[in-house]
Design an enzyme around this catalytic site. Structure first.
Site, mmCIF file in Angstrom:
data_model
loop_
_atom_site.group_PDB
_atom_site.id
_atom_site.type_symbol
_atom_site.label_atom_id
_atom_site.label_comp_id
_atom_site.label_asym_id
_atom_site.label_seq_id
_atom_site.Cartn_x
_atom_site.Cartn_y
_atom_site.Cartn_z
ATOM 1 N N THR A 101 10.063 57.127 16.382
ATOM 2 C CA THR A 101 9.291 56.172 15.592
ATOM 3 C C THR A 101 9.343 56.567 14.120
ATOM 4 O O THR A 101 9.836 57.634 13.778
ATOM 5 C CB THR A 101 7.838 56.126 16.093
ATOM 6 O OG1 THR A 101 7.345 57.474 16.161
ATOM 7 C CG2 THR A 101 7.762 55.509 17.470
ATOM 8 N N HIS A 155 -2.646 61.108 20.387
ATOM 9 C CA HIS A 155 -1.396 61.796 20.732
ATOM 10 C C HIS A 155 -1.562 63.307 20.614
ATOM 11 O O HIS A 155 -2.509 63.779 19.977
ATOM 12 C CB HIS A 155 -0.263 61.344 19.803
ATOM 13 C CG HIS A 155 0.286 59.993 20.152
ATOM 14 N ND1 HIS A 155 -0.322 58.819 19.741
ATOM 15 C CD2 HIS A 155 1.365 59.630 20.884
ATOM 16 C CE1 HIS A 155 0.377 57.786 20.209
ATOM 17 N NE2 HIS A 155 1.398 58.250 20.912
ATOM 18 N N LYS A 159 2.797 65.572 16.880
ATOM 19 C CA LYS A 159 3.367 64.292 16.431
ATOM 20 C C LYS A 159 3.379 64.246 14.904
ATOM 21 O O LYS A 159 2.399 64.627 14.255
ATOM 22 C CB LYS A 159 2.538 63.132 16.999
ATOM 23 C CG LYS A 159 3.121 61.775 16.673
ATOM 24 C CD LYS A 159 2.534 60.678 17.527
ATOM 25 C CE LYS A 159 3.026 59.307 17.098
ATOM 26 N NZ LYS A 159 4.499 59.192 17.184
HETATM 27 P P1 NAP Z 1 10.454 67.008 19.835
HETATM 28 O O1 NAP Z 1 10.124 67.747 21.077
HETATM 29 O O2 NAP Z 1 10.085 67.624 18.501
HETATM 30 O O3 NAP Z 1 12.014 66.698 19.867
HETATM 31 C C1 NAP Z 1 12.785 66.331 18.772
HETATM 32 C C2 NAP Z 1 14.096 67.086 18.904
HETATM 33 O O4 NAP Z 1 15.037 66.547 17.987
HETATM 34 C C3 NAP Z 1 13.954 68.593 18.582
HETATM 35 O O5 NAP Z 1 14.650 69.335 19.556
HETATM 36 C C4 NAP Z 1 14.625 68.701 17.208
HETATM 37 O O6 NAP Z 1 15.175 69.973 16.987
HETATM 38 C C5 NAP Z 1 15.705 67.647 17.356
HETATM 39 N N1 NAP Z 1 16.246 67.168 16.095
HETATM 40 C C6 NAP Z 1 15.656 67.072 14.883
HETATM 41 N N2 NAP Z 1 16.493 66.560 14.001
HETATM 42 C C7 NAP Z 1 17.649 66.304 14.644
HETATM 43 C C8 NAP Z 1 18.914 65.780 14.261
HETATM 44 N N3 NAP Z 1 19.159 65.406 13.012
HETATM 45 N N4 NAP Z 1 19.876 65.652 15.216
HETATM 46 C C9 NAP Z 1 19.641 66.022 16.477
HETATM 47 N N5 NAP Z 1 18.489 66.563 16.904
HETATM 48 C C10 NAP Z 1 17.496 66.682 15.999
HETATM 49 O O7 NAP Z 1 9.794 65.558 19.850
HETATM 50 P P2 NAP Z 1 9.551 64.587 21.103
HETATM 51 O O8 NAP Z 1 8.150 64.681 21.538
HETATM 52 O O9 NAP Z 1 10.639 64.751 22.066
HETATM 53 O O10 NAP Z 1 9.692 63.175 20.379
HETATM 54 C C11 NAP Z 1 10.875 62.755 19.748
HETATM 55 C C12 NAP Z 1 10.651 61.409 19.078
HETATM 56 O O11 NAP Z 1 10.381 60.437 20.096
HETATM 57 C C13 NAP Z 1 9.420 61.372 18.134
HETATM 58 O O12 NAP Z 1 9.703 60.528 17.046
HETATM 59 C C14 NAP Z 1 8.333 60.748 18.979
HETATM 60 O O13 NAP Z 1 7.365 60.088 18.210
HETATM 61 C C15 NAP Z 1 9.162 59.768 19.787
HETATM 62 N N6 NAP Z 1 8.572 59.352 21.070
HETATM 63 C C16 NAP Z 1 8.858 58.093 21.465
HETATM 64 C C17 NAP Z 1 8.397 57.614 22.658
HETATM 65 C C18 NAP Z 1 8.753 56.212 23.078
HETATM 66 O O14 NAP Z 1 8.338 55.798 24.162
HETATM 67 N N7 NAP Z 1 9.484 55.467 22.259
HETATM 68 C C19 NAP Z 1 7.627 58.438 23.490
HETATM 69 C C20 NAP Z 1 7.366 59.746 23.081
HETATM 70 C C21 NAP Z 1 7.867 60.201 21.851
HETATM 71 P P3 NAP Z 1 14.335 71.128 16.204
HETATM 72 O O15 NAP Z 1 13.022 71.231 16.916
HETATM 73 O O16 NAP Z 1 15.186 72.338 16.312
HETATM 74 O O17 NAP Z 1 14.165 70.652 14.786
#
Ligand code: NAP
Length: 266
Positions: A101, A155, A159
């Site tokens: 998002t 959340h 986040k």
């Molecule tokens: P998370 O655990 O922080 O995962 C994000 C991952 O992306 C981390 O491993 C991060 O690595 C990696 N990353 C950062 N920049 C990157 C890049 N340029 N290229 C490739 N990988 C990269 O977060 P999450 O909880 O999984 O959530 C991820 C996203 O999904 C958030 O924006 C969240 O709001 C969204 N979300 C959406 C839904 C939906 O239903 N649409 C549901 C839940 C979450 P590092 O930690 O090493 O930086």
């Protein structure tokens, strides 16, 4: 036909679930992962996945595309990187399925135009949980009759963006049926800044961040002598995966950008 999928953000909480989901779907093949730092040559090498997950990891989308030509790029990264990934994917002819998002209105407009001119599907879903999408639809219906609205989204405390994409999307959908008006007392004053939450056309949005939470939202609609409460809870990230699979199958059939799963589930 087998859909060739690449995942950006595979090491993350959502990304890990998505890796397992794609691996388990017989009509999909996980061809590569996209990361921004050197984490090893394959997903197995990261130590986060079983030894059998010999999926190559790239730090450059163009190179990834050159070697594996994915049909779809699933992005579950961060608000900071998602726009660049989505734009580059469309420019390379890869259809994005985006769960991250934090897009601005201008970015969404530009990506909509790019998908249209490239005749490529692109699905951006602020919430992949089918129950949450239904909550948004019901809220849209109800706002016509009960236009005094407060949204409370809750959340986990890691986040990065607030309000949540789901809360913004809910407010946007409700604004389609709700008459714009200011809510509360005309002389209302905040003695502590932010006490009344964010203002979306008069609707108030409150963001709660606490450890232990996953993704939850309440929409409160007040009327004379009555209160309608719509509530949805995602208790774990598995709740999002049927929406991810649905979007991967759907995006290859489309030729434009679709913002929100509600346009797919009808
Ligand atoms: P998370 O655990 O922080 O995962 C994000 C991952 O992306 C981390 O491993 C991060 O690595 C990696 N990353 C950062 N920049 C990157 C890049 N340029 N290229 C490739 N990988 C990269 O977060 P999450 O909880 O999984 O959530 C991820 C996203 O999904 C958030 O924006 C969240 O709001 C969204 N979300 C959406 C839904 C939906 O239903 N649409 C549901 C839940 C979450 P590092 O930690 O090493 O930086």
């Amino acid at each position: 036909m087998t859909i060739k999928v690449a995942i950006a953000g595979a090491r993350g909480k959502m990304g890990k679930e998505a890796v397992h989901t794609v691996m388990e779907n017989a009509d999909m093949e996980l061809v590569a992962a996209l990361d921004y730092k050197d984490i090893g040559a394959t997903l197995a090498e990261t130590g986060l996945f079983p030894e059998s997950f010999q999926v190559p990891v790239f730090t450059d989308l163009e190179k990834l595309h050159g070697q594996h030509a994915p049909d779809v790029l699933v992005d579950l990264t961060t608000p900071e990187h998602v726009y660049a990934h989505t734009k580059q994917a469309l420019q390379l002819g890869i259809r994005p399925v985006v769960g991250t998002t934090g897009f601005s209105t201008e970015e969404l407009k530009e990506l909509t135009e790019l998908a249209k001119t490239s005749a490529l599907g692109c699905i951006i879903a602020p919430n992949f949980a089918v129950g949450a999408v239904l909550m948004m639809k019901f809220a849209e219906q109800a706002a016509k009759y009960l236009p005094d609205v407060e949204i409370i989204e809750m959340h986990h405390d890691q986040k990065l963006d607030a309000p949540s994409g789901t809360a913004m999307k809910t407010a946007h959908m409700m604004s389609e049926t709700r008459q714009v008006h200011r809510q509360g007392h005309l002389d209302e004053k905040e003695t502590l800044p932010g006490a009344r939450g964010a203002d979306y056309e008069g609707m108030r949005i409150h963001s709660v961040r606490l450890p232990g939470l996953v993704a939850h939202q309440q929409v409160l609609l007040g009327g004379e002598g009555q209160l309608l409460t719509l509530r949805h809870d995602s208790f774990n990230r598995g709740s999002f995966m049927s929406g991810v699979s649905l979007s991967i199958r759907e995006v290859v059939e489309r030729k434009e950008l679709i913002y929100g799963l509600e346009h797919i589930i009808g």
